[in-house]
Design a protein around this motif. Structure first.
Motif, PDB file in Angstrom:
ATOM      1  N   ILE A  72       0.840  -1.202   0.000  1.00  0.00           N
ATOM      2  CA  ILE A  72       0.000   0.000   0.000  1.00  0.00           C
ATOM      3  C   ILE A  72       0.875   1.252   0.000  1.00  0.00           C
ATOM      4  O   ILE A  72       0.616   2.207  -0.745  1.00  0.00           O
ATOM      5  CB  ILE A  72      -0.970  -0.016   1.215  1.00  0.00           C
ATOM      6  N   MET A  73       1.943   1.234   0.782  1.00  0.00           N
ATOM      7  CA  MET A  73       2.832   2.396   0.833  1.00  0.00           C
ATOM      8  C   MET A  73       3.578   2.573  -0.495  1.00  0.00           C
ATOM      9  O   MET A  73       3.758   3.695  -0.972  1.00  0.00           O
ATOM     10  CB  MET A  73       3.837   2.268   1.992  1.00  0.00           C
ATOM     11  N   GLY A  74       3.985   1.461  -1.094  1.00  0.00           N
ATOM     12  CA  GLY A  74       4.669   1.528  -2.389  1.00  0.00           C
ATOM     13  C   GLY A  74       3.734   2.050  -3.470  1.00  0.00           C
ATOM     14  O   GLY A  74       4.118   2.891  -4.299  1.00  0.00           O
ATOM     15  N   MET A  75       2.509   1.566  -3.463  1.00  0.00           N
ATOM     16  CA  MET A  75       1.520   2.015  -4.456  1.00  0.00           C
ATOM     17  C   MET A  75       1.239   3.510  -4.298  1.00  0.00           C
ATOM     18  O   MET A  75       1.169   4.245  -5.301  1.00  0.00           O
ATOM     19  CB  MET A  75       0.215   1.229  -4.284  1.00  0.00           C
ATOM     20  N   THR A  76       1.079   3.942  -3.054  1.00  0.00           N
ATOM     21  CA  THR A  76       0.752   5.354  -2.807  1.00  0.00           C
ATOM     22  C   THR A  76       1.873   6.252  -3.324  1.00  0.00           C
ATOM     23  O   THR A  76       1.615   7.248  -4.009  1.00  0.00           O
ATOM     24  CB  THR A  76       0.525   5.574  -1.296  1.00  0.00           C
ATOM     25  N   ALA A  77       3.117   5.869  -3.014  1.00  0.00           N
ATOM     26  CA  ALA A  77       4.261   6.676  -3.469  1.00  0.00           C
ATOM     27  C   ALA A  77       4.342   6.665  -4.991  1.00  0.00           C
ATOM     28  O   ALA A  77       4.613   7.697  -5.625  1.00  0.00           O
ATOM     29  CB  ALA A  77       5.548   6.132  -2.865  1.00  0.00           C
ATOM     30  N   ALA A  78       4.086   5.487  -5.596  1.00  0.00           N
ATOM     31  CA  ALA A  78       4.167   5.374  -7.061  1.00  0.00           C
ATOM     32  C   ALA A  78       3.088   6.226  -7.727  1.00  0.00           C
ATOM     33  O   ALA A  78       3.338   6.886  -8.743  1.00  0.00           O
ATOM     34  CB  ALA A  78       4.023   3.917  -7.486  1.00  0.00           C
ATOM     35  N   LEU A  79       1.888   6.222  -7.146  1.00  0.00           N
ATOM     36  CA  LEU A  79       0.798   6.997  -7.757  1.00  0.00           C
ATOM     37  C   LEU A  79       1.071   8.494  -7.623  1.00  0.00           C
ATOM     38  O   LEU A  79       0.853   9.259  -8.569  1.00  0.00           O
ATOM     39  CB  LEU A  79      -0.555   6.613  -7.132  1.00  0.00           C
ATOM     40  N   GLU A  80       1.573   8.894  -6.460  1.00  0.00           N
ATOM     41  CA  GLU A  80       1.921  10.315  -6.288  1.00  0.00           C
ATOM     42  C   GLU A  80       2.964  10.747  -7.311  1.00  0.00           C
ATOM     43  O   GLU A  80       2.831  11.792  -7.956  1.00  0.00           O
ATOM     44  CB  GLU A  80       2.475  10.546  -4.869  1.00  0.00           C
ATOM     45  N   GLU A  81       3.975   9.893  -7.464  1.00  0.00           N
ATOM     46  CA  GLU A  81       5.049  10.222  -8.402  1.00  0.00           C
ATOM     47  C   GLU A  81       4.518  10.288  -9.836  1.00  0.00           C
ATOM     48  O   GLU A  81       4.858  11.200 -10.593  1.00  0.00           O
ATOM     49  CB  GLU A  81       6.145   9.146  -8.302  1.00  0.00           C
ATOM     50  N   ALA A  82       3.651   9.335 -10.181  1.00  0.00           N
ATOM     51  CA  ALA A  82       3.109   9.295 -11.542  1.00  0.00           C
ATOM     52  C   ALA A  82       2.231  10.516 -11.819  1.00  0.00           C
ATOM     53  O   ALA A  82       2.318  11.118 -12.894  1.00  0.00           O
ATOM     54  CB  ALA A  82       2.313   8.009 -11.751  1.00  0.00           C
TER      55      ALA A  82
END
Ligand SMILES: *Cc1c(COP(=O)(O)O)cnc(C)c1O
Length: 396
Positions: free
Chosen positions: A243-253
């Motif tokens: 969940i933390m990895g996804m959140t960071a990836a979505l923010e970055e994207a």
């Protein structure tokens, strides 16, 4: 040479996503349901992730459910809307012929239960006409589920218009936004979306984690029963690292969306121009309304599988359709839906880009595909018949 052009199947995780996960595998490893401080540290992370994700698609944190990925989100959205409809005696669902199998197979299951399913035509350009959605809605329609962007041919659907029609008719509107999230701007309020599915591994996040957005007032039906996680709507200890990895990836994207889209569209257009020069080839999907990273072609007289293997030998990772369909000999249901006949649909190639691809890679790829297509055609008895006029070309 190692060129990855299969980002529609999955993406490499970004450093940002990996780094965001690490603390939650080590120091902050607790179960968010535990009352002690180790657990509560994880619970806080979960809460903050929900808030951050909600902000990115413009909804409330309470409208976010974390799932095991896009497939589960699609399943739960559709089953939930179907159960709501059923309780009101409404058992008609509208979708399209070229949805992902996570949607189509769930609809098939409901069909066996007695639901009436309308699959709209996606036309040769792969775009659904909102007026046809409007015309298909009846008093007993409980759900419209239309994908935001197609995973094989990359077409982007008129989601906001379809959402508006559904809202005016009082019908729940779900969209599978797995290919769109992180690549196209999403705002569930502005775009009139009631339910939406996202998967992290399509935007440089980890595999096995996704999001189901469901608007306040739409009760979810459990797909997985058990504990009270996710407001009791999705049991199972939360995968906090993912969940933390996804959140960071979505923010970055989302932060880099415009910049990345500009770069990828430029490469996409180079590819389309280059591959169009191959005789008897055709681009699949609308030229304008398409994902910045999607290129999909059919080449007459070619077997998609042989093309992929020879490209792999040249260091290029590509796909002939969706990862889920490859391995089977059936041609892509998406290409059949846009009217390609079996012989043509078999000779398809999908190249899906990421922001990391370069012009040099694209130039090499155009050259490689052109050579491999020519090589395969020279060995093909079907091609010989076409050239000798014994068979007629379908792609002019
Ligand atoms: C990849 C994909 C899915 C499935 O997502 P998973 O997280 O792999 O389950 C669903 N819909 C579309 C459009 C996809 O591209």
């Amino acid at each position: 040479m190692n060129i990855y052009l299969d980002n529609g199947a999955t993406t490499k995780m970004s450093k940002t996503a990996i780094n965001a996960m690490l603390p939650y595998m080590d120091g902050i490893f607790g179960n968010p349901s535990s009352l002690h401080s180790t657990g509560q540290a994880a619970a806080e992370a979960l809460m903050s992730a929900r808030e951050r994700v909600a902000k990115l698609i413009n909804c409330a944190p309470s409208e976010i459910t974390f799932t095991s990925g896009g497939s589960e989100a699609d399943n739960q959205a559709i089953i939930s809307a179907a159960r709501i409809g059923e309780r009101k005696g409404k058992k008609h669902i509208i979708s399209s012929a070229f949805e992902h199998h996570a949607v189509l197979h769930t609809l098939n299951k409901l069909k066996k239960e007695g639901f009436d399913i309308t699959l709209l035509d996606v036309h040769e350009n792969g775009i659904i006409d909102p007026e046809e959605v409007k015309a298909a809605i009846h008093d007993d329609t409980c759900l419209v589920t239309i994908m935001f962007a197609n995973n094989e041919i990359g077409t982007i659907e008129p989601i906001k218009e379809i959402g508006k029609i559904c809202r005016e008719a009082g019908v729940i509107f779900h969209t599978d936004a797995v290919q769109a999230a992180g690549h196209v701007h999403i705002d569930v309020q502005d775009q009139n979306i009631d339910m939406l599915s996202i998967s992290a591994h399509k935007f440089h996040g980890p595999k096995g984690i996704g999001i189901l957005y469901s608007k306040k007032g739409i009760p979810l039906t459990n797909i997985i029963e058990g504990g009270a996680q996710e407001r009791g709507k999705r049991a199972g200890t939360e995968n906090i690292p993912a969940i933390m990895g996804m959140t960071a990836a979505l923010e970055e994207a989302v932060e880099n969306l415009d910049k990345n889209a500009a770069h990828m569209s430029e490469l996409r257009d180079m590819l389309i121009e280059g591959l169009s020069k191959i005789p008897h080839s055709i681009l699949n999907g609308d030229r304008e309304h398409r994902l910045p990273g999607n290129v999909n072609f059919c080449f007459e007289g070619i077997e998609g599988e042989s093309l992929l293997l020879l490209l792999d030998d040249k260091g290029i990772a590509a796909s002939s359709g969706s990862a889920c369909t490859s391995g089977s000999l059936d041609p892509s249901h998406v290409l059949l839906a846009i009217g390609r006949v079996h012989d043509i649909a078999h000779g398809s190639l999908r190249l899906s880009l990421s922001e990391e691809n370069t012009k040099e890679e694209i130039e090499y790829t155009i050259k490689a595909v052109t050579e491999v297509v020519e090589y395969l055609r020279n060995m093909s008895p079907i091609w010989r018949d076409l050239v000798n006029g014994k068979k007629e070309f379908i792609i002019k």
